[in-house]
Scaffold this motif. Structure first.
Motif, mmCIF file in Angstrom:
data_model
loop_
_atom_site.group_PDB
_atom_site.id
_atom_site.type_symbol
_atom_site.label_atom_id
_atom_site.label_comp_id
_atom_site.label_asym_id
_atom_site.label_seq_id
_atom_site.Cartn_x
_atom_site.Cartn_y
_atom_site.Cartn_z
ATOM 1 N N MET A 1 -1.631 8.761 3.275
ATOM 2 C CA MET A 1 -0.379 8.834 4.203
ATOM 3 C C MET A 1 0.355 9.945 4.025
ATOM 4 O O MET A 1 0.473 10.577 2.844
ATOM 5 N N THR A 2 1.011 10.268 5.130
ATOM 6 C CA THR A 2 1.830 11.295 5.234
ATOM 7 C C THR A 2 3.057 11.302 4.389
ATOM 8 O O THR A 2 3.769 9.866 4.187
ATOM 9 N N GLN A 3 3.709 11.992 3.571
ATOM 10 C CA GLN A 3 4.671 11.798 2.681
ATOM 11 C C GLN A 3 5.958 12.819 3.083
ATOM 12 O O GLN A 3 5.451 13.974 3.310
ATOM 13 N N THR A 4 7.055 12.349 3.239
ATOM 14 C CA THR A 4 8.052 13.150 3.749
ATOM 15 C C THR A 4 8.900 13.409 2.541
ATOM 16 O O THR A 4 9.758 12.333 2.201
ATOM 17 N N VAL A 5 9.366 14.866 2.272
ATOM 18 C CA VAL A 5 10.153 14.796 1.223
ATOM 19 C C VAL A 5 11.657 14.909 2.038
ATOM 20 O O VAL A 5 11.815 15.788 2.766
ATOM 21 N N LEU A 6 12.667 14.098 1.528
ATOM 22 C CA LEU A 6 13.868 13.964 2.181
ATOM 23 C C LEU A 6 14.873 14.632 1.361
ATOM 24 O O LEU A 6 16.160 15.251 1.850
ATOM 25 N N LEU B 1 12.267 13.599 -6.377
ATOM 26 C CA LEU B 1 12.196 13.981 -4.951
ATOM 27 C C LEU B 1 12.321 12.367 -4.435
ATOM 28 O O LEU B 1 11.587 11.519 -4.816
ATOM 29 N N ARG B 2 13.088 12.686 -3.316
ATOM 30 C CA ARG B 2 13.235 11.150 -2.302
ATOM 31 C C ARG B 2 12.292 11.283 -1.284
ATOM 32 O O ARG B 2 12.357 12.414 -0.479
ATOM 33 N N VAL B 3 11.241 10.500 -1.259
ATOM 34 C CA VAL B 3 10.072 10.787 -0.478
ATOM 35 C C VAL B 3 9.949 9.405 0.569
ATOM 36 O O VAL B 3 10.052 8.347 -0.076
ATOM 37 N N ARG B 4 9.609 9.677 1.777
ATOM 38 C CA ARG B 4 9.510 8.485 2.503
ATOM 39 C C ARG B 4 8.088 8.351 3.020
ATOM 40 O O ARG B 4 7.365 9.390 3.239
ATOM 41 N N VAL B 5 7.590 7.201 2.477
ATOM 42 C CA VAL B 5 6.135 6.956 2.748
ATOM 43 C C VAL B 5 5.976 5.813 3.798
ATOM 44 O O VAL B 5 6.404 4.860 3.401
ATOM 45 N N GLY B 6 5.510 6.154 5.013
ATOM 46 C CA GLY B 6 5.467 4.952 6.005
ATOM 47 C C GLY B 6 6.828 4.584 6.276
ATOM 48 O O GLY B 6 7.915 5.346 6.686
ATOM 49 N N TRP B 7 7.004 3.118 6.111
ATOM 50 C CA TRP B 7 8.532 2.604 6.324
ATOM 51 C C TRP B 7 9.434 2.697 5.138
ATOM 52 O O TRP B 7 10.518 2.565 5.234
ATOM 53 N N THR B 8 8.645 2.978 3.843
ATOM 54 C CA THR B 8 9.610 2.932 2.560
ATOM 55 C C THR B 8 10.179 4.464 2.146
ATOM 56 O O THR B 8 9.355 5.411 2.292
ATOM 57 N N THR B 9 11.029 4.592 1.635
ATOM 58 C CA THR B 9 11.621 5.621 0.822
ATOM 59 C C THR B 9 11.515 5.220 -0.870
ATOM 60 O O THR B 9 12.194 4.191 -1.146
ATOM 61 N N SER C 1 0.668 -1.179 -0.135
ATOM 62 C CA SER C 1 -0.075 0.001 0.093
ATOM 63 C C SER C 1 0.851 1.150 0.232
ATOM 64 O O SER C 1 0.546 2.325 -0.588
ATOM 65 N N MET C 2 2.060 1.123 0.597
ATOM 66 C CA MET C 2 2.968 2.329 0.717
ATOM 67 C C MET C 2 3.340 2.556 -0.819
ATOM 68 O O MET C 2 3.442 3.739 -0.915
ATOM 69 N N THR C 3 3.928 1.465 -1.205
ATOM 70 C CA THR C 3 4.516 1.648 -2.574
ATOM 71 C C THR C 3 3.675 2.175 -3.683
ATOM 72 O O THR C 3 3.920 2.855 -4.648
ATOM 73 N N SER C 4 2.550 1.884 -3.562
ATOM 74 C CA SER C 4 1.331 2.155 -4.476
ATOM 75 C C SER C 4 0.685 3.379 -4.296
ATOM 76 O O SER C 4 -0.231 3.993 -4.909
ATOM 77 N N VAL C 5 1.125 4.286 -3.356
ATOM 78 C CA VAL C 5 0.750 5.269 -2.804
ATOM 79 C C VAL C 5 0.782 6.354 -4.101
ATOM 80 O O VAL C 5 2.137 6.308 -4.399
ATOM 81 N N ARG C 6 -0.035 7.270 -4.430
ATOM 82 C CA ARG C 6 0.156 8.126 -5.593
ATOM 83 C C ARG C 6 1.370 9.272 -4.963
ATOM 84 O O ARG C 6 1.098 9.677 -4.001
ATOM 85 N N PRO C 7 2.120 9.831 -5.976
ATOM 86 C CA PRO C 7 3.011 10.552 -5.676
ATOM 87 C C PRO C 7 2.386 12.127 -5.508
ATOM 88 O O PRO C 7 1.328 12.244 -5.603
ATOM 89 N N LEU C 8 3.294 12.752 -5.233
ATOM 90 C CA LEU C 8 2.919 14.151 -4.785
ATOM 91 C C LEU C 8 2.651 14.860 -6.033
ATOM 92 O O LEU C 8 2.854 14.965 -7.117
ATOM 93 N N PHE C 9 1.293 15.549 -5.986
ATOM 94 C CA PHE C 9 0.603 16.206 -7.214
ATOM 95 C C PHE C 9 0.866 17.615 -7.396
ATOM 96 O O PHE C 9 0.780 18.492 -6.410
#
Lengths: 124, 274
Positions: B168-173, B246-254, B111-119
């Motif tokens: 899900m919260t997306q964190t831009v790294l 962008l490198r983005v962390r979603v949940g446990w995955t980056t 589910s994390m990897t299938s989350v849509r990217p930032l729009f």
């Protein structure tokens, strides 16, 4: 491993063990080891001592025997088995069948003519 | 010394075998048969019986599994859910938990990897007044491009607004720019506003920018990209950006998100170069 003769003998013993137990209980109530020893002394009826106990439980489930605890002076309590009225009737019926059955088997084994009654019994 | 033969090691071993085999019987029937077997042994030998005497009694009883087999033949086996026993059910429960945990982990990862990217949506533009005051916007086909004169030795840049439309919260790294910029620009900087301009209604320049920045579900941030420009461009050449990774962390995955801008930001020839 059992060979063919032993296996057949075991089945035969299993078939007659119930009536033998009922016959022993007919005279008086007995506890487990007592029954085992009496059957063993008769010779050739028991495959192993342990087979008596599942049989006793089956007979009790069928209402042919009952059991109750009895304690003698200075001895530990034992479960005594008694024959019921239904057990007595079942035993009487078996005795009647057995006499004819044994005679038939003997005749067949000895190569004699099968008695008419036994040969036709049970046919539709 | 015990006052019963049941404590003898051979008897104890036999009864253990019986208990193991009798798990297939209904509980009441197994208990009853065990009591009968124990009584048989106690009646047969005294507490001071020798190993040979005890072994003879146990041989006479026959193997425990055969005794149980007789009982099964006479009364039927216990329904299988009860035959499993508490140890079996504990093992089954533990296995189910492991399976559930592993499944949950993979479902979560998936589910994390299938989350849509930032729009990309909303406001965008050049960051510095010398640029946004001199921008030229052109359109070709469906592409929009805004071009400003390159200003060598000066910081230039732009901002766009990105939304997190996922649950899900997306964190831009970080980004793929690695401190660079168009036309060999240096000292590149990729930062995001630390608050949601949609909520605050603030003008882009009044917000604070940092990295990393988390974008909660349903919120937006300004993405600001600046660099120090170098060199000049001929009238025929432009250099710029219309996307960023962008490198983005979603949940446990980056993961790496490819962000396509709605318009391209380009540097071109201008009054700052001969």
């Amino acid at each position: 491993m059992l060979d063919m003769g032993e296996a057949e003998l075991t089945e035969l013993r299993r078939g007659v063990l119930g009536p033998c137990v009922l016959a022993l209980l007919e005279s008086r109530p007995r506890f487990g080891l007592e029954l085992v020893r009496d059957l063993a002394s008769a010779g050739g009826v028991l495959t192993s001592d342990g087979t008596v106990y599942p049989l006793l439980n089956r007979l009790r489930d069928a209402g042919l025997v009952t059991s109750q605890w009895q304690a003698s002076e200075g001895e530990r309590a034992r479960r005594y088995y008694s024959i019921t009225q239904a057990g007595g009737q079942s035993l009487a019926a078996f005795r009647g069948e057995w006499a004819q059955f044994a005679a038939t088997v003997s005749h067949v084994l000895e190569g004699e003519t099968v008695p008419v009654v036994a040969a036709t019994k049970g046919r539709p | 010394m015990s006052d019963t033969a049941l404590a003898h090691r051979l008897v104890a071993g036999y009864l253990r075998q019986f208990d193991a085999a009798a798990s297939v019987l209904p509980v009441q029937r197994a208990r009853e048969l065990r009591e009968q077997v124990a009584a048989h042994i106690e009646d047969s030998v005294g507490p001071d019986a020798s190993d040979e005497e005890i072994a003879a009694v146990l041989r006479g009883l026959g193997p425990a599994r055969l005794l149980v087999a007789e009982a099964v033949a006479a009364t039927g086996a216990r329904p299988w859910p009860f035959r499993v026993g508490w140890k079996g059910w504990t093992l089954i429960g533990a296995l189910l938990l492991v399976v559930a945990a592993v499944s949950g982990y993979y479902i979560k990862i998936n589910s994390m990897t299938s989350v849509r990217p930032l729009f990309v949506e909303g406001q965008s533009g050049w960051w510095y007044p010398p640029d946004y005051n001199r921008q030229v916007t052109t359109q070709a086909d469906l592409a929009t491009q805004t071009t400003v004169p390159i200003r060598p030795g000066h910081r230039q840049g732009f901002f766009i607004q990105v939304f997190n439309f996922t649950g899900m919260t997306q964190t831009v790294l970080g980004s793929n720019l690695q401190g660079g910029g168009p036309n060999g620009g240096t000292n590149g900087s990729v930062t995001l506003s630390t608050s949601d301009p949609q909520r605050s209604g603030s003008e882009p320049h009044t917000l604070t920018y940092a990295l990393p920045v988390s974008i909660p579900p349903g919120q937006s941030r300004y993405l600001r990209i600046t660099w120090i420009s170098h060199g000049c461009l001929s009238k025929l050449n432009v250099s710029g950006m219309d996307s960023v990774e962008l490198r983005v962390r979603v949940g446990w995955t980056t993961r790496t998100e490819y962000i396509q801008f709605n318009e391209g930001f380009y540097l071109g020839h201008g009054g700052y170069c001969p």
